[in-house]
Design a protein around this motif. Structure first.
Motif, PDB file in Angstrom:
ATOM      1  N   LEU A 154     -18.420   9.109   0.499  1.00 42.16           N
ATOM      2  CA  LEU A 154     -17.050   9.261   0.034  1.00 42.16           C
ATOM      3  C   LEU A 154     -16.960   9.187  -1.487  1.00 42.16           C
ATOM      4  CD1 LEU A 154     -15.190   7.211   2.775  1.00 42.16           C
ATOM      5  CD2 LEU A 154     -15.213   9.692   2.495  1.00 42.16           C
ATOM      6  N   ASN A 155     -17.774   8.343  -2.102  1.00 46.10           N
ATOM      7  CA  ASN A 155     -17.793   8.293  -3.568  1.00 46.10           C
ATOM      8  C   ASN A 155     -18.197   9.637  -4.155  1.00 46.10           C
ATOM      9  OD1 ASN A 155     -16.975   5.638  -3.731  1.00 46.10           O
ATOM     10  ND2 ASN A 155     -19.019   4.801  -4.089  1.00 46.10           N
ATOM     11  N   ASP A 212     -15.887  11.564 -11.609  1.00 44.62           N
ATOM     12  CA  ASP A 212     -17.024  11.031 -12.353  1.00 44.62           C
ATOM     13  C   ASP A 212     -17.144   9.530 -12.100  1.00 44.62           C
ATOM     14  OD1 ASP A 212     -14.975   9.900 -13.931  1.00 44.62           O
ATOM     15  OD2 ASP A 212     -15.072  11.536 -15.379  1.00 44.62           O
ATOM     16  N   ALA A 213     -18.214   8.952 -12.609  1.00 44.11           N
ATOM     17  CA  ALA A 213     -18.465   7.525 -12.400  1.00 44.11           C
ATOM     18  C   ALA A 213     -17.398   6.632 -13.033  1.00 44.11           C
ATOM     19  CB  ALA A 213     -19.849   7.158 -12.927  1.00 44.11           C
ATOM     20  N   GLU A 240     -12.855   0.567  -8.615  1.00 36.60           N
ATOM     21  CA  GLU A 240     -13.589  -0.585  -8.112  1.00 36.60           C
ATOM     22  C   GLU A 240     -13.190  -1.855  -8.861  1.00 36.60           C
ATOM     23  OE1 GLU A 240     -17.740   0.307  -8.240  1.00 36.60           O
ATOM     24  OE2 GLU A 240     -17.658   1.684  -6.531  1.00 36.60           O
ATOM     25  N   PHE A 241     -12.958  -1.724 -10.156  1.00 37.28           N
ATOM     26  CA  PHE A 241     -12.524  -2.890 -10.935  1.00 37.28           C
ATOM     27  C   PHE A 241     -11.180  -3.404 -10.425  1.00 37.28           C
ATOM     28  CE2 PHE A 241      -9.964  -4.656 -14.388  1.00 37.28           C
ATOM     29  CZ  PHE A 241     -10.784  -5.687 -14.825  1.00 37.28           C
ATOM     30  N   GLY A 272      -9.550  14.217  -8.694  1.00 40.46           N
ATOM     31  CA  GLY A 272     -10.194  13.919  -7.429  1.00 40.46           C
ATOM     32  C   GLY A 272      -9.208  13.371  -6.414  1.00 40.46           C
ATOM     33  N   HIS A 273      -9.723  12.520  -5.516  1.00 40.99           N
ATOM     34  CA  HIS A 273      -8.911  12.009  -4.409  1.00 40.99           C
ATOM     35  C   HIS A 273      -7.783  11.103  -4.886  1.00 40.99           C
ATOM     36  CE1 HIS A 273      -8.140  11.045  -0.219  1.00 40.99           C
ATOM     37  NE2 HIS A 273      -8.212   9.746  -0.485  1.00 40.99           N
ATOM     38  N   TYR A 274      -8.016  10.411  -6.002  1.00 38.75           N
ATOM     39  CA  TYR A 274      -7.007   9.520  -6.587  1.00 38.75           C
ATOM     40  C   TYR A 274      -6.566  10.123  -7.912  1.00 38.75           C
ATOM     41  CZ  TYR A 274      -9.216   6.247  -3.311  1.00 38.75           C
ATOM     42  OH  TYR A 274      -9.740   5.639  -2.183  1.00 38.75           O
TER      43      TYR A 274
END
Length: 317
Positions: free
Chosen positions: A209-210, A216-217, A224-225, A296-298
């Motif tokens: 999923l990532n 991008d990272a 995640e933070f 992207g997704h978000y």
């Protein structure tokens, strides 16, 4: 905090209310304007929460003067555990959860808010709840906004399997033909479940999923933070309960022609879990008005201004 509804529109604040047999957590932000229905945010996952969206988009939405409700769905985030719901107590277990219950939660929330209508804003899995709410309660829905929707789960599972094979260099083989041949007549072959098992057998769910959802990272790390900051990691119980109820076999497109409220779709071109296949279902069958962003997704992670503009247009057009 309170669990008592008011005959007047609910004041802004943080609430823990017992609605539809479950303890639900939600935040009401903004006073809103007379005659303008509140926006009710329905997070994805399933089993995620509303925290990161509130943190990233809350200031913009508050500045717009719109009244916004950030809901943690039952069994997720800061809402009560599934095992503590009246439905689980009655059944003697919390192993299943269905779309009907999640939609009924939203309707009880609307009543608790004292709102004549709402605008459901659904992201990913949450789009399913938003669309079904509009179908079931058209007079209570002003319009619907969905972001990177997931509406056809066997097709989504096939996408994930194909992408997993491409990323790992593994062999792509759809288990559907073999399952159909082996399943007795009159029974439904568990095609979606077989596809998702094969996909996650090639690449674990998190990494897959990532790879498909983030541009991008840095975008992934930013989310995640916030997830660590929220201290709300989890939600697996809700996800598993929906899977037990057959989530990966669920096909919603057949119902979308019955939606009679305006539907607006915001999609990220880099979200390979939703765009274009899942998005196309909503556009073609529900008459969705589509806006595609370079995200992207978000999308609020990648281009907050572009997403805010698209959302404002969807809410006012």
């Amino acid at each position: 905090m309170t669990s008592q509804p008011s005959p007047e529109p609910l004041p802004a604040g943080i609430y823990e209310a017992h609605l539809n047999g479950a303890d639900l957590y939600f935040e009401v932000v903004g006073e809103g304007q007379a005659g303008v229905p509140p926006l009710v945010y329905l997070h994805g996952g399933p089993g995620y929460n509303a925290y990161s969206f509130r943190e990233l988009m809350g200031d913009h939405l508050e500045a717009s003067g719109r009244r916004v409700v950030y809901l943690d769905q039952r069994g997720a985030g800061r809402s009560g555990a599934l095992e503590d719901t009246e439905q689980a107590q009655s059944a003697g277990h919390a192993e299943t959860l269905d779309l009907d219950t999640l939609v009924a939660d939203v309707e009880e929330l609307r009543e608790f808010l004292g709102a004549e209508q709402i605008v459901p804003l659904g992201h990913g899995f949450g789009a399913l709840i938003a669309l079904e709410y509009a179908r079931r309660y058209p007079t209570r829905t002003a319009r619907v906004v969905v972001v990177n929707p997931w509406v056809h789960y066997p097709a989504l599972a096939l996408t994930l399997l194909r992408e997993a094979a491409g990323i790992t260099g593994g062999q792509f083989e759809d288990p559907a033909p073999k399952l159909r041949a082996q399943t007795p007549e009159g029974q439904h072959p568990p095609i979606g479940a077989a596809r998702i098992e094969a996909a996650f057998g090639l690449l674990n769910a998190r990494d897959l999923l990532n790879a498909l959802q983030f541009v991008d990272a840095p975008s992934r790390m930013r989310l995640e933070f916030l997830d660590v900051e929220s201290q709300l990691l989890g939600g697996g119980e809700m996800q598993q309960a929906l899977v037990n109820q057959g989530l990966w076999e669920f096909e919603y497109p057949a119902f979308m022609g019955e939606i009679r409220r305006p539907v607006f779709v915001i999609a990220g071109v880099h979200d390979r879990t939703s765009y274009p296949e899942q998005t196309d279902w909503v556009v073609d069958l529900a008459g969705g008005d589509l806006t595609v962003l370079d995200t992207g997704h978000y999308p609020w992670l990648d281009d907050e201004d572009a997403f805010a503009g698209a959302l404002d247009e969807a809410l006012t057009r």
